[in-house]
Design a protein around this motif. Sequence first.
Motif, short mmCIF file in Angstrom:
data_model
loop_
_atom_site.label_atom_id
_atom_site.label_comp_id
_atom_site.label_asym_id
_atom_site.label_seq_id
_atom_site.Cartn_x
_atom_site.Cartn_y
_atom_site.Cartn_z
N MET A 94 0.84 -1.01 -0.03
CA MET A 94 -0.07 0.02 0.08
C MET A 94 0.84 1.06 -0.21
SD MET A 94 -3.05 -0.55 -0.16
CE MET A 94 -2.84 -1.99 -1.22
N GLU A 95 2.04 1.17 0.64
CA GLU A 95 2.82 2.35 0.55
C GLU A 95 3.44 2.68 -0.69
OE1 GLU A 95 6.21 1.71 3.25
OE2 GLU A 95 4.80 1.91 5.13
N GLU A 96 3.45 1.61 -1.71
CA GLU A 96 3.83 1.90 -3.25
C GLU A 96 2.72 2.84 -3.77
OE1 GLU A 96 4.38 -1.87 -4.84
OE2 GLU A 96 6.07 -2.31 -3.74
N ARG A 97 1.52 2.69 -3.16
CA ARG A 97 0.39 3.22 -3.89
C ARG A 97 0.05 4.49 -2.93
NH1 ARG A 97 -3.75 -1.41 -5.71
NH2 ARG A 97 -2.40 -2.61 -6.77
N GLN A 98 1.08 5.00 -2.19
CA GLN A 98 0.63 6.30 -1.45
C GLN A 98 -0.25 6.26 -0.49
OE1 GLN A 98 2.80 8.61 -1.63
NE2 GLN A 98 4.08 7.60 -2.95
N ILE A 99 -0.65 4.87 0.07
CA ILE A 99 -1.64 4.58 1.23
C ILE A 99 -0.89 4.25 2.05
CG2 ILE A 99 -3.60 3.36 1.63
CD1 ILE A 99 -4.23 3.06 -1.18
N PHE A 100 -1.07 4.95 3.54
CA PHE A 100 -0.25 4.71 4.66
C PHE A 100 -1.18 4.01 5.82
CE2 PHE A 100 1.93 7.92 2.17
CZ PHE A 100 3.23 7.30 1.97
N PRO A 101 -0.68 3.42 6.75
CA PRO A 101 -1.57 2.66 7.75
C PRO A 101 -1.86 4.09 8.63
CG PRO A 101 0.67 2.16 7.99
CD PRO A 101 0.71 2.91 6.79
N SER A 102 -3.25 3.70 9.28
CA SER A 102 -3.78 4.87 10.07
C SER A 102 -3.21 4.98 11.63
CB SER A 102 -5.17 4.58 10.47
OG SER A 102 -5.72 5.45 11.35
N THR A 103 -2.80 6.22 11.75
CA THR A 103 -2.02 6.34 12.97
C THR A 103 -2.85 6.45 14.35
OG1 THR A 103 -2.25 8.85 12.69
CG2 THR A 103 -0.08 7.68 12.01
N VAL A 104 -4.13 6.55 14.00
CA VAL A 104 -5.33 6.66 15.12
C VAL A 104 -5.94 5.25 15.26
CG1 VAL A 104 -7.38 7.54 15.71
CG2 VAL A 104 -5.87 8.91 14.29
N PRO A 105 -5.74 4.69 16.34
CA PRO A 105 -6.32 3.34 16.41
C PRO A 105 -7.85 3.41 16.30
CG PRO A 105 -5.80 4.18 18.54
CD PRO A 105 -5.43 5.15 17.73
N PRO A 106 -8.45 2.18 16.22
CA PRO A 106 -9.82 2.12 15.81
C PRO A 106 -10.70 2.38 17.18
CG PRO A 106 -8.80 0.09 15.55
CD PRO A 106 -7.77 1.01 15.53
N VAL A 107 -11.77 2.88 16.81
CA VAL A 107 -12.60 3.03 18.19
C VAL A 107 -13.77 2.19 18.02
CG1 VAL A 107 -14.03 4.50 19.47
CG2 VAL A 107 -12.09 5.28 18.48
N LYS A 108 -14.14 1.22 19.04
CA LYS A 108 -15.52 0.25 19.08
C LYS A 108 -16.80 1.17 19.63
CE LYS A 108 -16.66 -4.11 20.78
NZ LYS A 108 -16.33 -5.45 21.35
N ILE A 109 -17.62 0.83 18.69
CA ILE A 109 -18.77 1.80 18.79
C ILE A 109 -19.76 0.77 19.55
CG2 ILE A 109 -20.96 2.92 17.72
CD1 ILE A 109 -18.90 3.46 15.44
N LYS A 110 -20.41 1.17 20.88
CA LYS A 110 -21.45 0.37 21.20
C LYS A 110 -22.70 0.96 21.59
CE LYS A 110 -17.96 -1.55 24.51
NZ LYS A 110 -17.78 -1.84 26.19
N VAL A 111 -23.78 0.21 21.04
CA VAL A 111 -25.03 0.84 21.16
C VAL A 111 -25.77 0.16 22.15
CG1 VAL A 111 -27.17 0.91 19.83
CG2 VAL A 111 -25.05 1.09 18.69
N LYS A 112 -26.47 1.02 23.31
CA LYS A 112 -27.12 0.44 24.33
C LYS A 112 -28.64 0.24 23.66
CE LYS A 112 -24.57 3.16 27.60
NZ LYS A 112 -24.67 4.29 28.48
N LYS A 113 -29.15 -0.68 24.31
CA LYS A 113 -30.64 -1.30 24.03
C LYS A 113 -31.51 -0.09 23.94
CE LYS A 113 -29.93 -5.90 24.55
NZ LYS A 113 -30.61 -7.20 24.27
#
Length: 115
Positions: A84-103
């Motif tokens: 992906m770096e060859e295509r100028q796409i870099f990994p995210s520096t921000v970690p993913p966030v889990k979205i929780k939905v309450k009932k």
Amino acid sequence: MKMSIYNLLKARFLIDDDAIKNWRFIVFLIVLAIIMIANTQQYEQKVFKIAELTSEVKELRSEFVDRRSELMKLRMESTVSKKMEERQIFPSTVPPVKIKVKKEEEKSFLKKLWQ
């Protein structure tokens, strides 16, 4: 005794009056021998075919293992990120966030949708 051996060597049993019985038996033995030879030939052909297929299976199995190891290398995150770096796409520096939905929120959201 001497005369019977002499008659056997001269093949008198093939030209005597009751030779038809002997000829039938001889023809039966020849047909039986031909069938045995043909059966042996088919058996040997099958043995060679089995050996050939066994070696082909071993070859295909080793190729499968090679391809699987290649796939494992290609699926690794480091390999994907380099591609992906060859295509100028870099990994995210921000970690993913889990979205929780309450009932309760889900119920109220569904009610709003149906209204």
